[in-house]
Design a protein around this motif. Sequence first.
Motif, PDB file in Angstrom:
ATOM      1  N   PRO A 254       3.922  17.356   3.158  1.00  0.00           N
ATOM      2  CA  PRO A 254       3.414  16.571   2.027  1.00  0.00           C
ATOM      3  C   PRO A 254       4.526  16.029   1.140  1.00  0.00           C
ATOM      4  N   LEU A 255       5.624  16.771   1.013  1.00  0.00           N
ATOM      5  CA  LEU A 255       6.752  16.275   0.217  1.00  0.00           C
ATOM      6  C   LEU A 255       7.388  15.047   0.874  1.00  0.00           C
ATOM      7  N   ALA A 256       7.512  15.075   2.197  1.00  0.00           N
ATOM      8  CA  ALA A 256       8.055  13.913   2.898  1.00  0.00           C
ATOM      9  C   ALA A 256       7.136  12.706   2.752  1.00  0.00           C
ATOM     10  N   GLU A 257       5.835  12.953   2.803  1.00  0.00           N
ATOM     11  CA  GLU A 257       4.880  11.859   2.626  1.00  0.00           C
ATOM     12  C   GLU A 257       5.005  11.255   1.229  1.00  0.00           C
ATOM     13  N   ALA A 259       7.588  11.396  -0.835  1.00  0.00           N
ATOM     14  CA  ALA A 259       8.885  10.736  -1.004  1.00  0.00           C
ATOM     15  C   ALA A 259       8.901   9.373  -0.318  1.00  0.00           C
ATOM     16  N   THR A 260       8.265   9.263   0.859  1.00  0.00           N
ATOM     17  CA  THR A 260       8.195   7.975   1.546  1.00  0.00           C
ATOM     18  C   THR A 260       7.390   6.971   0.737  1.00  0.00           C
ATOM     19  N   ALA A 261       6.257   7.421   0.182  1.00  0.00           N
ATOM     20  CA  ALA A 261       5.448   6.523  -0.651  1.00  0.00           C
ATOM     21  C   ALA A 261       6.208   6.098  -1.903  1.00  0.00           C
ATOM     22  N   LEU A 262       6.966   7.012  -2.495  1.00  0.00           N
ATOM     23  CA  LEU A 262       7.730   6.687  -3.702  1.00  0.00           C
ATOM     24  C   LEU A 262       8.846   5.692  -3.376  1.00  0.00           C
ATOM     25  N   ALA A 263       9.500   5.880  -2.225  1.00  0.00           N
ATOM     26  CA  ALA A 263      10.531   4.935  -1.817  1.00  0.00           C
ATOM     27  C   ALA A 263       9.935   3.562  -1.547  1.00  0.00           C
ATOM     28  N   ARG A 305       1.392  12.733  -6.446  1.00  0.00           N
ATOM     29  CA  ARG A 305       1.407  13.375  -5.126  1.00  0.00           C
ATOM     30  C   ARG A 305       2.654  14.224  -4.955  1.00  0.00           C
ATOM     31  N   LEU A 306       3.799  13.733  -5.434  1.00  0.00           N
ATOM     32  CA  LEU A 306       5.031  14.522  -5.335  1.00  0.00           C
ATOM     33  C   LEU A 306       4.915  15.820  -6.115  1.00  0.00           C
ATOM     34  N   ASP A 307       4.368  15.756  -7.324  1.00  0.00           N
ATOM     35  CA  ASP A 307       4.214  16.966  -8.128  1.00  0.00           C
ATOM     36  C   ASP A 307       3.235  17.938  -7.483  1.00  0.00           C
ATOM     37  N   GLU A 308       2.160  17.399  -6.937  1.00  0.00           N
ATOM     38  CA  GLU A 308       1.199  18.261  -6.246  1.00  0.00           C
ATOM     39  C   GLU A 308       1.844  18.946  -5.050  1.00  0.00           C
ATOM     40  N   ALA A 309       2.643  18.201  -4.280  1.00  0.00           N
ATOM     41  CA  ALA A 309       3.311  18.788  -3.119  1.00  0.00           C
ATOM     42  C   ALA A 309       4.345  19.833  -3.535  1.00  0.00           C
ATOM     43  N   LEU A 310       5.059  19.574  -4.646  1.00  0.00           N
ATOM     44  CA  LEU A 310       6.013  20.569  -5.141  1.00  0.00           C
ATOM     45  C   LEU A 310       5.303  21.842  -5.582  1.00  0.00           C
ATOM     46  N   LEU A 311       4.136  21.693  -6.217  1.00  0.00           N
ATOM     47  CA  LEU A 311       3.371  22.866  -6.630  1.00  0.00           C
ATOM     48  C   LEU A 311       2.930  23.679  -5.420  1.00  0.00           C
ATOM     49  N   GLN A 312       2.406  23.000  -4.403  1.00  0.00           N
ATOM     50  CA  GLN A 312       1.982  23.706  -3.206  1.00  0.00           C
ATOM     51  C   GLN A 312       3.162  24.382  -2.504  1.00  0.00           C
ATOM     52  N   ALA A 313       4.326  23.705  -2.499  1.00  0.00           N
ATOM     53  CA  ALA A 313       5.512  24.319  -1.903  1.00  0.00           C
ATOM     54  C   ALA A 313       5.915  25.575  -2.673  1.00  0.00           C
ATOM     55  N   ALA A 314       5.842  25.502  -4.021  1.00  0.00           N
ATOM     56  CA  ALA A 314       6.183  26.675  -4.826  1.00  0.00           C
ATOM     57  C   ALA A 314       5.259  27.843  -4.510  1.00  0.00           C
ATOM     58  N   LEU A 315       3.973  27.555  -4.349  1.00  0.00           N
ATOM     59  CA  LEU A 315       3.023  28.613  -3.995  1.00  0.00           C
ATOM     60  C   LEU A 315       3.327  29.180  -2.615  1.00  0.00           C
ATOM     61  N   THR A 316       3.684  28.306  -1.689  1.00  0.00           N
ATOM     62  CA  THR A 316       4.011  28.769  -0.335  1.00  0.00           C
ATOM     63  C   THR A 316       5.234  29.664  -0.351  1.00  0.00           C
ATOM     64  N   ASP A 585      -5.811   8.459  -1.704  1.00  0.00           N
ATOM     65  CA  ASP A 585      -6.120   9.833  -2.091  1.00  0.00           C
ATOM     66  C   ASP A 585      -6.163   9.988  -3.607  1.00  0.00           C
ATOM     67  N   ASP A 586      -5.369   9.185  -4.311  1.00  0.00           N
ATOM     68  CA  ASP A 586      -5.287   9.329  -5.767  1.00  0.00           C
ATOM     69  C   ASP A 586      -6.362   8.516  -6.490  1.00  0.00           C
ATOM     70  N   THR A 587      -6.575   7.270  -6.051  1.00  0.00           N
ATOM     71  CA  THR A 587      -7.484   6.388  -6.791  1.00  0.00           C
ATOM     72  C   THR A 587      -8.711   5.958  -5.999  1.00  0.00           C
ATOM     73  N   GLY A 588      -8.665   6.106  -4.679  1.00  0.00           N
ATOM     74  CA  GLY A 588      -9.802   5.679  -3.860  1.00  0.00           C
ATOM     75  C   GLY A 588      -9.797   4.206  -3.512  1.00  0.00           C
ATOM     76  N   ARG A 589      -8.808   3.452  -3.929  1.00  0.00           N
ATOM     77  CA  ARG A 589      -8.747   2.016  -3.608  1.00  0.00           C
ATOM     78  C   ARG A 589      -7.282   1.581  -3.535  1.00  0.00           C
ATOM     79  N   LEU A 590      -7.060   0.469  -2.836  1.00  0.00           N
ATOM     80  CA  LEU A 590      -5.722  -0.059  -2.668  1.00  0.00           C
ATOM     81  C   LEU A 590      -5.450  -1.161  -3.688  1.00  0.00           C
ATOM     82  N   THR A 591      -4.195  -1.285  -4.064  1.00  0.00           N
ATOM     83  CA  THR A 591      -3.816  -2.378  -4.962  1.00  0.00           C
ATOM     84  C   THR A 591      -3.592  -3.655  -4.154  1.00  0.00           C
ATOM     85  N   THR A 592      -3.455  -4.749  -4.839  1.00  0.00           N
ATOM     86  CA  THR A 592      -3.186  -6.021  -4.169  1.00  0.00           C
ATOM     87  C   THR A 592      -1.859  -5.980  -3.420  1.00  0.00           C
ATOM     88  N   ARG A 593      -0.876  -5.288  -3.994  1.00  0.00           N
ATOM     89  CA  ARG A 593       0.420  -5.177  -3.322  1.00  0.00           C
ATOM     90  C   ARG A 593       0.280  -4.472  -1.983  1.00  0.00           C
TER      91      ARG A 593
END
Length: 621
Positions: A254-257, A259-263, A305-316, A585-593
């Motif tokens: 999830p962290l890789a996912e 980070a790819t979306a953020l890039a 999503r990055l923060d959520e993945a970091l939280l899950q990693a911390a729990l793991t 996953d976050d908003t349920g819809r895509l932006t124009t971009r």
Amino acid sequence: MTVRPRTPLPPWLEHALRTRREPVPWGAVVRGACAAGPLLAAALAAGRPSAGVAAALGAMFAGINDRPGGRRASVHRLGTPAVAGAAGLAAGTVAGDGLAAVALTLMFALLGLVAGAVSAVGPVASAAGTQFLVMCAVGAGAPLSAPAWQRALCYLLGAGWLLALRLAARPAGRGGALRAPRAAAAERSAVAAVYEGIAALLEATGTPHATARRTALTAALDDAQDALAGPWLRSHAGSAAERRLRARYDAALPLAEAATALAWAGGAPPARAVRALRGLAAAVREGGHPGPLPAPERVTPELRRLDEALLQAALTFDRGAGGRRTHTRRRGPAAVARTALGAGGREYGLRVALCFGAGAAVAQVLHHVHWYWLPATAVFLVKPDLGPLVSRVLCRAAGTVLGAALFAGAAALLPAPGGEVTLVVVSAALVPFATRHFAAQTAVVTVLVLSLMVVGGEPPAAAARIAETLLACGIVLLVGHLPLPGGAGGRVRSQLADATRAAEAYLAHVLDTPGTPRTPDHRAVGRTLRREAYRTLAQARAAASLAAAELPLPSHTRSTAGAGRAAVLLEELVDTVTACAVQLDDTGRLTTRHTRRLTALLEELAATHRPAPRPALLRTG
């Protein structure tokens, strides 16, 4: 004074002059010295030189495959080709004793067709196919005084001995201490490299280096996936270490996912997340805990999503093992058969069959005592994963001449048979080091093989080795550039087709019906599909890069034109789909971009794939 710009070298010549820079694999060097030579010396002491030669050959091939990586993966990487080589040695021995020259040549061609097609499945399959054919030729022609089953058994013992040394190796910890968890040090290092790759991608967000960092992250994920794929060899570390390491690898996906979306979005790189990922990497490498992680900053869907993945990693990391697993989809028999029988498998199988069969026919017409060298050398030369065809032919010829000269000089100075055994020990130790360049590897293997021949009772034949190699080079150069039915570039087209199917599956999953719930299971399946898409894309990109470095023959150029661009577009598509998955996953819809970029990539891909039939993704996108 005007300085003229330097004319760039042709890609095939540049590859021939290039040497891989990597750390010296001292562990593999020690294993090589402790494998073939001692086995050969023990067999000579027992009065069984033929058994020692077969065992030393098994150890030599295992040493060629003894690359850096986890102990888990080494079982498959070394063991599977060794079994194939033993089977080839037995089959060749039986065929050489019972078949006439014409029938033997036809059998070699048929075996080359099958083994070549199977070799297209992947790197381990390629090594297995090569060992099978080479040892089949050795079994048919080498004067080893032993029945087929004994030859095969000795070959397996040699390879098994080196594999046992590989599995017994334990890296030392700080201060030289040996601890139980360090039995999996290479696996932990591979998983830690994934976290480092994610941090490097975040650091490159918004810069021109982001694409290269994402490619490096894909390679790190592939390496970690391979490192964790083999059977777990339990020491007293127990299965808890395995579950903990697997959980930490799964937490990185999830962290890789994210980070790819953020890039893809091009946002400002969050320094706090980079520091956290470095801490996670250190914790994986040392088998400890990362300590407290920074507080989240939920501003955009990608950062959430990055923060959520970091939280899950911390729990793991906190609970050690357990948690949701992301299963790797393994290639089933249907997928393997599709690859072997596809365009790439058919083309490579036919070229191997022609080279192997022609080599056997020419060698037997010449009535040379070492006739089996010619088909065995041709099998090595036809392998595309060793670089462009002309490059590997040049390296093979130069390496053989150098190796034969070194052997002739050493054999004249050293007493027999101790001198040959010494050469085997030195050469086997140098094999892992010499794999960084094909010419160097050829020179070392030539010394080793010529030494084994003398120990096995054959006369020295350095000059004959050079002549047979040059003949094999000519055969492979001719066959490698022959226009075959279906056209050239079948391997590239096959890899691109696999990558397109994988991208299509990922896109279809992410852009599913709007009513589909975005559950954790839905996300987990998406990450599995995403991993498969990036992995097949890396293979397609490598095949396209190799095709671009071959001689620019008209038929080859036409068949592979646009392959590199298509691979780049597919990677951009999977990057965009990853960003779409995070957004949905976050908003349920895509932006124009998102929609505009997705549509533009699909249209450009459709144009790139013409005039070939386009998959459903490109027809309906």
